[in-house]
Each structure stands twice: as C-alpha cells, then as structure tokens.
Design an enzyme around this catalytic site. Sequence first.
Site, short mmCIF file in Angstrom:
data_model
loop_
_atom_site.label_atom_id
_atom_site.label_comp_id
_atom_site.label_asym_id
_atom_site.label_seq_id
_atom_site.Cartn_x
_atom_site.Cartn_y
_atom_site.Cartn_z
N GLU A 1 40.09 -11.01 7.97
CA GLU A 1 39.85 -10.53 9.33
C GLU A 1 38.56 -11.16 9.85
OE1 GLU A 1 40.22 -6.26 9.67
OE2 GLU A 1 40.57 -6.38 11.82
N HIS B 1 30.60 -3.80 5.14
CA HIS B 1 29.98 -3.15 6.31
C HIS B 1 29.05 -2.05 5.82
CE1 HIS B 1 32.78 -5.00 9.14
NE2 HIS B 1 33.80 -4.55 8.44
N ASP C 1 36.02 -4.25 2.87
CA ASP C 1 36.03 -3.12 3.80
C ASP C 1 35.97 -1.76 3.10
OD1 ASP C 1 36.09 -4.39 6.28
OD2 ASP C 1 38.25 -4.70 6.20
N TYR D 1 34.81 6.20 9.16
CA TYR D 1 35.41 4.91 8.80
C TYR D 1 36.69 5.14 8.00
CZ TYR D 1 35.18 0.14 6.72
OH TYR D 1 35.43 -1.14 6.32
N HIS E 1 42.08 -2.93 3.75
CA HIS E 1 43.05 -2.26 4.57
C HIS E 1 44.09 -3.19 5.19
CE1 HIS E 1 41.44 -3.19 8.75
NE2 HIS E 1 40.65 -3.81 7.92
N HIS F 1 38.70 -11.03 2.44
CA HIS F 1 39.55 -10.50 3.52
C HIS F 1 39.39 -11.44 4.71
CE1 HIS F 1 41.28 -7.79 6.37
NE2 HIS F 1 40.19 -7.13 6.72
N HIS G 1 37.61 -3.61 16.59
CA HIS G 1 39.06 -3.77 16.76
C HIS G 1 39.36 -3.76 18.25
CE1 HIS G 1 40.33 -2.31 12.45
NE2 HIS G 1 39.99 -3.58 12.47
N ASP H 1 35.91 -10.46 11.35
CA ASP H 1 34.54 -9.97 11.18
C ASP H 1 33.95 -10.44 9.84
OD1 ASP H 1 36.62 -8.20 10.33
OD2 ASP H 1 35.17 -6.63 9.94
FE1 FEO Z 1 39.25 -5.43 7.99
FE2 FEO Z 1 35.88 -5.45 8.30
O1 FEO Z 1 37.59 -6.06 8.57
#
Ligand code: FEO
Length: 396
Positions: A81, A225, A164, A192, A145, A79, A23, A83
């Site tokens: 985002e 992750h 996530d 996390y 999230h 998701h 982030h 990543d």
């Molecule tokens: Fe909300 Fe792993 O990105």
Amino acid sequence: MSFSVTRNVTWVGKIDWELRKFHGEEYTTARGSSYNSYLVRGEKTVLVDTVWSPYDRAFVQDLERLVDLQKIDAVVVNHAEVDHSGALPELLSRIPDVPLYCSKNAVKSLTGYYHKDWNFQVVRTGDKFSLGNMDLVFIEAPMLHWPDSMFCYLTEDNILFSNDAFGQHYASEFMYDDLVDPCELFDEALKYYANILTPFSPSVRKKIDELKSMNVPLNLICPSHGVIWRSRPMNIVEKYEEWADDYQEDQITLLYDTMWNATRVMAEAIAEGIRAASPSTEVKLYNIARSDRTVMVTDVFRSKAVLVGSSTINNGILSSVAGILEEIRGMKFKQKKAAAFGSYGWSGESVKLITQRLREGGFELVNDGFKLLWQPGEEGREQCRKWGREFVNSLG
Ligand code: FEO
C-alpha cells in the site's frame, strides 16, 4: 529525522503531524500518523519498508545521509500500500537493481501501482535473508490487512517488523510506547484495530497463534505506523487477542440522523429508557451527519448493541444513515445486537429499511424496530423510554 532503535536498526521514517484523513477521506487521523521505515545494518544492509509518496524525496535524501544507497543490499516490502511503498520509485531510480523482497501478492500490487519491472524476490513464510551476523525471517500475514501483507523478524535483536499490524495513527516525537500518554496510545491503537482490522479478526487470531507457536523471543514490535512497542511488547499482542475475539463492552451506541429533530428526540428518550433500566450500561449518541465516522465505528466496535435511527425521506433513509450502515456492514461485526427506530410523517419506510441493512450487516435484530408518527409529544417520549427499557432488558 532518524534515531537508533538498536545497535543494528535505525528508524528512518516520517512523522506526519499534518495527516487528518487516511484511505482517501474514509478514516480520520486526529492525532496524525507516522510511516515507519527501518534501516537494518549487519554485514549486509537492508531497508524495511519506505514512506508515503509525498515524502519520497526527503526520505531518500535523509537516507543518503546515513548510508551510501549503493550499499543497500535489499529492500523488504512488507506491504505494497502506498503509505509504505510510496518512496520506492524515487529510491529505485537511484538503485534500480536492488532486490525487493516481498510476497507474491505484493508483486501484483506493486506492478499495478508503479508499472515497473523491478527485481522482485518473492518470499514465503520461513524464508530468510541473511545479513551475515543475523537473519531476517519472513512471515506472510495475508489479510493483516491486505492479501499481500507480511511481517519479518530480525534474529539477534529479536524484533518483529509487523507493518500495519499493531500500528496506530499517532504522531509522536517520542516514538516508544513507554514514553507517550498510555490513554492516547491505546485509544489510537483500538481505533486503528476497530476501523482497519475488525473485518479480518479470524486472520488476526490465526496469525497470533502462529507467532506464539514460533516461540521466539520478542524484544520489540516495530509497526509501520505510530510508536514502537518496547516496554512489554506482548501487551499489544494480548490486546489484539481480546479485540479479535468479537470484542464488546457494556455499551450501547445510538446512531441517528434527523430532519426536524423528531428522530433526535426519540434517540434521547430511548437513551433515557436504557439508562433507567440498566444504569451501568454506557450509552453513546451520535448525530451521524455531524459526527466523525471513525469515532462512531470505534464506538460500535466497543458496543454490545447498536440502535440506528432515521427519518423517512423520499420513501428511504437519510443519506448519512445509509453511509454509516455501509461502513459498519464492511466491518463484519459479530455477536452484536441491534434495532432500528425513526420518526415519519407519511410513508414511514425508514425503520424497515434500516432493519434490513443491519441484518445484512451481520447484526442480530432484537425486534422489528420502532417508528413514531410526527414529532413525539410526552406520550411519544414515554413510548420511546419504554422501548429503550425493553431493548436493554432483552439483551440479557
Ligand atoms: Fe495498509 Fe499502512 O497501509
């Protein structure tokens, strides 16, 4: 790198041993991370999520060694985002018409990032993609999230692809919970949760209740992750229930910054007072300017109370203290008590300002704070010890 998760599922992600910040510069990842992508092959072939953009070409090349890209029938974007969606532009330059299954909010986000008119297929909870011999069932998971987040569940193999949720920023070649050091794993999983999911704990509780009410068998939880939960997948679900329930331990964390050590001396004497009055309480001290913010937030998460200290400077507080106060405000912690302290030479506003910000951050203020003029001598240190004793005694 790739490996078989089950007969139908192959992990095709990227282990990022180098990652130290996430982030932007906000979150530290001392043990790296991974971006997990899964190739599901039944009568049809589906890719679940991709990897962060710096690894997009290698990702597509590796994928191509396993499967003819033209044979991918669908891509699930749990998701948007970057990543997880970062390799989509590279992948879709090769298969531009492939349908992308995602939530309505993910379309907004993917369009905002990549400005492409891709073949979006919006799904809602309960919708299914049939691979012929098994289904992927979609489960929206807003605020776990981001508003666009969702999970999907693979029948036949009983796998929850949770994106996530249930993840950890933890690089390991082992990739399964039962093969890695459990202390490291749960340390990363808690860090996390504390830093990424705490503000959304009410949504976490609701989603877990919903998952349980589905009453489906769960053999594996495959997050986006870190390692896959296979030894007893409900372990991490139960941990999330505990963490989402305004989690706290018998711990008090002192966060301070100091100009000429007076506020540090106060912090240490206050800690002595706490320890004297409550020997079983764990007390942690951090000089904010010299400490890792992600670790500090994790310790606030674990604490029943927090004490924040700053010298007064220019009628205000030190910038590092302002930074951590903003960070913990955003975490929306509940049921935590707090108070402020600090040394001053002239105007002495810091304690009042910290108290105000802690209150705005949802902390329950135990008192109006404690300020001390100049460098504490023995009498001042004793006042600090007394204040620490009274503080811990007031927690009940
Ligand atoms: Fe909300 Fe792993 O990105």
